[in-house]
Scaffold this motif. Structure first.
Motif, PDB file in Angstrom:
ATOM      1  N   LEU A  38      -5.674 -34.851  20.088  1.00  0.00           N
ATOM      2  CA  LEU A  38      -6.773 -35.722  19.680  1.00  0.00           C
ATOM      3  C   LEU A  38      -7.227 -35.246  18.304  1.00  0.00           C
ATOM      4  O   LEU A  38      -7.808 -34.171  18.163  1.00  0.00           O
ATOM      5  CB  LEU A  38      -7.911 -35.631  20.699  1.00  0.00           C
ATOM      6  CG  LEU A  38      -8.877 -36.815  20.792  1.00  0.00           C
ATOM      7  CD1 LEU A  38      -8.148 -38.096  21.145  1.00  0.00           C
ATOM      8  CD2 LEU A  38      -9.965 -36.522  21.819  1.00  0.00           C
ATOM      9  N   ASP A  41     -10.102 -37.823  13.717  1.00  0.00           N
ATOM     10  CA  ASP A  41     -10.596 -39.201  13.798  1.00  0.00           C
ATOM     11  C   ASP A  41     -10.728 -39.673  15.243  1.00  0.00           C
ATOM     12  O   ASP A  41     -10.978 -40.860  15.498  1.00  0.00           O
ATOM     13  CB  ASP A  41      -9.639 -40.135  13.046  1.00  0.00           C
ATOM     14  CG  ASP A  41      -9.572 -39.804  11.559  1.00  0.00           C
ATOM     15  OD1 ASP A  41     -10.618 -39.398  11.008  1.00  0.00           O
ATOM     16  OD2 ASP A  41      -8.475 -39.930  10.971  1.00  0.00           O
ATOM     17  N   GLN A  42     -10.528 -38.722  16.199  1.00  0.00           N
ATOM     18  CA  GLN A  42     -10.601 -39.035  17.629  1.00  0.00           C
ATOM     19  C   GLN A  42      -9.528 -40.043  18.051  1.00  0.00           C
ATOM     20  O   GLN A  42      -9.737 -40.856  18.958  1.00  0.00           O
ATOM     21  CB  GLN A  42     -11.994 -39.551  18.016  1.00  0.00           C
ATOM     22  CG  GLN A  42     -13.094 -38.502  17.910  1.00  0.00           C
ATOM     23  CD  GLN A  42     -12.867 -37.328  18.873  1.00  0.00           C
ATOM     24  OE1 GLN A  42     -12.998 -37.483  20.088  1.00  0.00           O
ATOM     25  NE2 GLN A  42     -12.525 -36.161  18.333  1.00  0.00           N
ATOM     26  N   CYS A  43      -8.386 -39.946  17.411  1.00  0.00           N
ATOM     27  CA  CYS A  43      -7.212 -40.748  17.795  1.00  0.00           C
ATOM     28  C   CYS A  43      -6.203 -39.845  18.487  1.00  0.00           C
ATOM     29  O   CYS A  43      -6.000 -38.690  18.071  1.00  0.00           O
ATOM     30  CB  CYS A  43      -6.554 -41.364  16.566  1.00  0.00           C
ATOM     31  SG  CYS A  43      -7.294 -42.902  16.023  1.00  0.00           S
ATOM     32  N   ARG A  80     -10.138 -41.459  27.456  1.00  0.00           N
ATOM     33  CA  ARG A  80     -11.412 -42.186  27.385  1.00  0.00           C
ATOM     34  C   ARG A  80     -12.060 -42.037  26.014  1.00  0.00           C
ATOM     35  O   ARG A  80     -12.633 -42.992  25.465  1.00  0.00           O
ATOM     36  CB  ARG A  80     -12.349 -41.662  28.471  1.00  0.00           C
ATOM     37  CG  ARG A  80     -13.705 -42.360  28.523  1.00  0.00           C
ATOM     38  CD  ARG A  80     -14.505 -41.973  29.754  1.00  0.00           C
ATOM     39  NE  ARG A  80     -14.875 -40.575  29.803  1.00  0.00           N
ATOM     40  CZ  ARG A  80     -14.574 -39.746  30.796  1.00  0.00           C
ATOM     41  NH1 ARG A  80     -13.859 -40.168  31.815  1.00  0.00           N
ATOM     42  NH2 ARG A  80     -14.957 -38.488  30.773  1.00  0.00           N
ATOM     43  N   GLN A  81     -11.973 -40.842  25.435  1.00  0.00           N
ATOM     44  CA  GLN A  81     -12.630 -40.566  24.154  1.00  0.00           C
ATOM     45  C   GLN A  81     -11.785 -40.993  22.951  1.00  0.00           C
ATOM     46  O   GLN A  81     -12.283 -41.036  21.821  1.00  0.00           O
ATOM     47  CB  GLN A  81     -12.958 -39.070  24.057  1.00  0.00           C
ATOM     48  CG  GLN A  81     -14.016 -38.616  25.068  1.00  0.00           C
ATOM     49  CD  GLN A  81     -14.056 -37.108  25.257  1.00  0.00           C
ATOM     50  OE1 GLN A  81     -13.420 -36.360  24.515  1.00  0.00           O
ATOM     51  NE2 GLN A  81     -14.801 -36.643  26.257  1.00  0.00           N
ATOM     52  N   ALA A  82     -10.515 -41.308  23.178  1.00  0.00           N
ATOM     53  CA  ALA A  82      -9.636 -41.699  22.068  1.00  0.00           C
ATOM     54  C   ALA A  82      -9.997 -43.103  21.574  1.00  0.00           C
ATOM     55  O   ALA A  82     -10.093 -44.045  22.367  1.00  0.00           O
ATOM     56  CB  ALA A  82      -8.177 -41.656  22.514  1.00  0.00           C
ATOM     57  N   VAL A  83     -10.181 -43.240  20.263  1.00  0.00           N
ATOM     58  CA  VAL A  83     -10.543 -44.555  19.725  1.00  0.00           C
ATOM     59  C   VAL A  83      -9.389 -45.542  19.841  1.00  0.00           C
ATOM     60  O   VAL A  83      -9.593 -46.756  19.807  1.00  0.00           O
ATOM     61  CB  VAL A  83     -11.013 -44.442  18.249  1.00  0.00           C
ATOM     62  CG1 VAL A  83     -12.278 -43.631  18.139  1.00  0.00           C
ATOM     63  CG2 VAL A  83      -9.906 -43.866  17.365  1.00  0.00           C
ATOM     64  N   ASN A  84      -8.166 -45.022  20.000  1.00  0.00           N
ATOM     65  CA  ASN A  84      -6.996 -45.901  20.145  1.00  0.00           C
ATOM     66  C   ASN A  84      -6.536 -45.996  21.605  1.00  0.00           C
ATOM     67  O   ASN A  84      -5.359 -46.192  21.895  1.00  0.00           O
ATOM     68  CB  ASN A  84      -5.845 -45.421  19.261  1.00  0.00           C
ATOM     69  CG  ASN A  84      -5.390 -43.998  19.611  1.00  0.00           C
ATOM     70  OD1 ASN A  84      -6.152 -43.216  20.169  1.00  0.00           O
ATOM     71  ND2 ASN A  84      -4.151 -43.677  19.251  1.00  0.00           N
ATOM     72  N   LYS A  85      -7.490 -45.856  22.538  1.00  0.00           N
ATOM     73  CA  LYS A  85      -7.121 -45.837  23.955  1.00  0.00           C
ATOM     74  C   LYS A  85      -6.466 -47.151  24.397  1.00  0.00           C
ATOM     75  O   LYS A  85      -5.556 -47.150  25.240  1.00  0.00           O
ATOM     76  CB  LYS A  85      -8.331 -45.525  24.836  1.00  0.00           C
ATOM     77  CG  LYS A  85      -9.439 -46.559  24.832  1.00  0.00           C
ATOM     78  CD  LYS A  85     -10.588 -46.102  25.715  1.00  0.00           C
ATOM     79  CE  LYS A  85     -11.760 -47.089  25.633  1.00  0.00           C
ATOM     80  NZ  LYS A  85     -12.915 -46.580  26.395  1.00  0.00           N
ATOM     81  N   GLU A  86      -6.891 -48.281  23.840  1.00  0.00           N
ATOM     82  CA  GLU A  86      -6.285 -49.554  24.231  1.00  0.00           C
ATOM     83  C   GLU A  86      -4.827 -49.611  23.813  1.00  0.00           C
ATOM     84  O   GLU A  86      -3.968 -50.101  24.561  1.00  0.00           O
ATOM     85  CB  GLU A  86      -7.077 -50.713  23.623  1.00  0.00           C
ATOM     86  CG  GLU A  86      -8.461 -50.882  24.238  1.00  0.00           C
ATOM     87  CD  GLU A  86      -9.218 -52.055  23.650  1.00  0.00           C
ATOM     88  OE1 GLU A  86      -8.633 -52.793  22.834  1.00  0.00           O
ATOM     89  OE2 GLU A  86     -10.401 -52.228  24.011  1.00  0.00           O
TER      90      GLU A  86
END
Length: 502
Positions: A38, A41-43, A80-86
Motif C-alpha cells: 500500500l 497514495d494509499q493505492c 478497504r483502505q486502498a483507493v483503488n479497491k474497486e
C-alpha cells in the motif's frame, strides 16, 4: 472461505454437517503481507496486485480440486483502505474464480464479536482483533453488540510506521505505546470498564502460545486460555531481550510474526491498562467463524446459540456416537444420589458441583468409542485435550477428572501435572463426584433403565442406598457392589446397597 488480510491470506474449507454444524477440513495460510504494497497514495501497487492474484490462483487450485462450488472471499483493512479497491476487486473477478466482498469496519468488528459470543461463556466483555492494518474493538453486554470501533492501525502497519529495523528498540516501543494509548483513550466507553478482554486473531494466538511455552502449561488447547496483565508484561519482557534471529526460532511464535509480535503486545497491554481488565482471554474463533454463524442465519434463522456449552456437548455426543438414552438415565440417577448425599455429608457441595456432575455424565462414555478396555484413560485424554466452547480450562480439567474416574490411584496419576491447580478440598469433591458417577453408571449396567427411584439413609453404621427397580436387577446389583468402594473411600463411610422390586 478466503480471508484476505493485511498480513496473511488464508483459505479455509468447511464441511457442513448435521444440525447446523461446520467442520474445518482444510486450512491454508500464505504470509502475503499486502500492507507492504500500500503506497504513499494509499493505492495497492501493481506488485501488490500480482501477489494477491498469485495467492488466489494457489487457492483456486485447491478449491477446484475439492470441487468447492460455494466460496466466500472477504477482504479487510488493506483492500478497504486502498483507493483503488474497486479496480483490485474487478481484476480479481476477471482473473480468478472469486468475487471479493470488502468488509466495512462495522462488519469486521461485528463478525469477530459474533464468533466470541457463540464460542465462549462471556455474556459481557470487550473484544479486540489486531490485524495487519486495522484493530477492531467492541463492547458487548448480555451477548449483544453495544459499541464498536476500528482503529486504522494494526501490528504490521505499526511496525512499518515506527520501527526502522526488524524489531523495535525501547524508544520505538515507547512511541508505539504512547500512540496506541492516545488512540484508545479517545473512546470513553473503554476507559475503566473492568471487563474481560477477549482477543481474536493470529497475534493474540501467538502471544498465548508463547506464554504457555514459557510456563510449561500442562493442558492442551488455546481457546479460552486466560492471562493477566502481569502475564502479558512477562511475555513482553522475555521477548524484549531477544534478537530477531532468536524470535524467528522461538517455539510458539510463527516465523512471519517475529517482527510484529512486540507491537501487537504493546496494544494488548495498553488496552488492558486503559480498561482495567481483570483478565485477557483468547478466542480461537474469529472473523471467519463469525461469517459462518451469519451463514447459519439464512436457513435456520439462528444468529446466537442459546447455550454455547450445550452446543459443544451435543457435538461431542454426535462425534463419539454416545448412547443418549443411557446418558439420560445415568444423569438422573447421579443427580438423585448427589442431592441425597449433599444433605448428609460433612463437606459442602455446591450447585456448580451438580452442574459439573451432570456434564460429566453426558460424556463419561467418550473413551469407549476408542477402546472399552482403557476407556478411562481415553476419556481423560479426550476431554483434557479437546477444545470445548463455553467452558474454562480449569472446569474442563475438572470435567475430565470426574468423567474418567475409576479410582483414587488413577485420579492422582491424571492429577499429577495439575497438582497446583486445585486445593485438597476441591480434589476431594471431584473424587466424590467421580464415585457417584461410577455407581450411577453401574445402576444401568444393562441399559434397560430399570431403576425407578433411589433413596439414601444414614445411621451410625454408615449409608444405606435403597434402589427400587421394575425388573430383574442382578446384573446391576453385581456391578454396583463392585463400584460402591469408590463412594466408601470418598465419604469415609460404609455403604450398604438395598435393591428392591417395585
Amino acid at each position: 472461505m478466503i480471508d484476505i488480510g493485511s498480513n496473511t491470506m488464508r483459505l479455509v474449507i468447511y464441511e457442513y454437517g448435521e444440525k447446523r454444524r461446520f467442520k474445518q477440513v482444510e486450512n491454508v495460510k500464505v504470509a502475503a503481507r499486502l500492507r507492504n504494497y500500500l503506497n504513499e497514495d494509499q493505492c495497492l501497487s501493481a506488485e501488490g496486485i500480482r501477489v494477491l492474484i498469485n495467492t488466489l490462483h494457489t487457492f483456486q487450485i485447491i478449491t477446484r480440486h475439492h470441487k468447492i462450488r460455494q466460496v466466500k472471499c472477504v477482504a479487510t483493512a488493506t483492500i478497504r483502505q486502498a483507493v483503488n479497491k474497486e479496480e483490485v476487486c474487478r481484476i480479481v473477478k476477471e482473473m480468478t474464480d472469486f468475487t471479493v466482498m470488502v468488509l466495512s469496519e462495522y462488519e469486521e468488528a461485528f463478525y469477530g464479536f459474533l464468533a466470541v459470543v457463540n464460542s465462549t461463556d462471556k455474556k459481557e466483555g470487550i473484544t479486540i482483533d489486531i490485524g495487519g492494518g486495522s484493530t477492531e474493538v467492541t463492547y458487548f453486554s448480555d451477548r449483544q453488540l453495544i459499541e464498536y470501533h476500528s482503529f486504522p492501525f494494526g501490528a504490521l502497519s505499526l511496525k512499518l510506521q515506527y520501527i526502522k529495523g526488524d524489531i523495535p528498540t525501547e524508544e520505538e516501543r515507547a512511541n508505539i505505546k504512547s500512540f496506541v494509548r492516545s488512540q484508545i483513550e479517545t473512546l470513553p466507553w473503554l476507559k475503566g470498564k473492568q471487563l474481560p478482554i477477549v482477543a481474536i486473531g493470529g497475534s493474540a494466538r501467538n502471544m498465548v502460545q508463547l506464554h504457555q511455552s514459557f510456563i510449561s502449561y500442562p493442558l492442551a488447547g488455546l481457546h479460552q486460555y486466560e492471562m493477566t496483565l502481569e502475564d502479558i508484561r512477562g511475555v513482553k519482557e522475555q521477548l524484549g531481550g531477544m534478537t530477531y534471529q532468536d524470535l524467528q526460532k522461538l517455539e510458539g511464535l510463527s516465523k512471519d510474526r517475529a517482527d510484529t509480535i512486540l507491537p501487537a503486545i504493546e496494544v494488548f497491554e495498553t488496552l488492558c491498562e486503559v480498561t482495567g481488565a481483570p483478565k485477557f482471554v483468547l478466542s480461537r474463533k474469529g472473523l471467519r467463524e463469525g461469517l459462518l454463524f451469519e451463514e447459519l442465519k439464512k436457513p435456520f434463522g439462528i444468529r446466537l446459540y442459546p447455550n454455547v456449552l450445550e452446543e459443544s456437548f451435543q457435538q461431542m455426543i454426535m462425534d463419539f456416537e454416545i448412547n443418549i438414552e443411557h446418558v439420560n438415565e445415568v444423569t438422573k440417577t447421579a443427580s438423585l444420589l448427589f442431592q441425597h448425599f449433599r444433605m448428609q455429608l460433612d463437606f459442602p457441595l455446591e450447585d456448580g458441583d451438580l452442574h459439573l456432575l451432570k456434564r460429566a455424565a453426558q460424556v463419561f462414555q467418550l473413551g469407549e468409542y476408542i477402546d472399552s478396555e482403557s476407556s478411562s484413560q481415553h476419556t481423560f485424554y479426550l476431554l483434557a485435550n479437546r477444545t470445548i466452547d463455553g467452558i474454562s480450562h480449569k472446569d474442563r480439567l475438572k470435567l475430565a477428572l470426574i468423567a474418567s474416574y475409576k479410582g483414587k490411584t488413577a485420579f492422582r496419576q491424571y492429577m499429577e501435572p495439575f497438582k497446583d491447580w486445585m486445593t485438597k478440598e476441591e480434589q476431594k469433591t471431584l473424587r466424590f463426584l467421580g464415585a457417584v458417577l461410577k455407581v450411577a453408571s453401574s445402576l444401568n449396567a444393562t441399559k434397560r433403565n430399570i431403576v425407578k427411584h433411589v433413596d439414601v439413609d444414614k445411621d451410625l453404621n454408615g449409608f444405606t442406598i435403597k434402589i427400587l427397580c421394575n425388573s430383574d436387577y442382578r446384573a446391576e446389583e453385581y456391578q454396583a457392589e463392585k463400584q460402591k468402594k469408590h463412594l466408601e473411600k470418598a465419604t469415609k463411610q460404609s455403604i450398604t446397597l438395598q435393591f428392591q422390586d417395585l
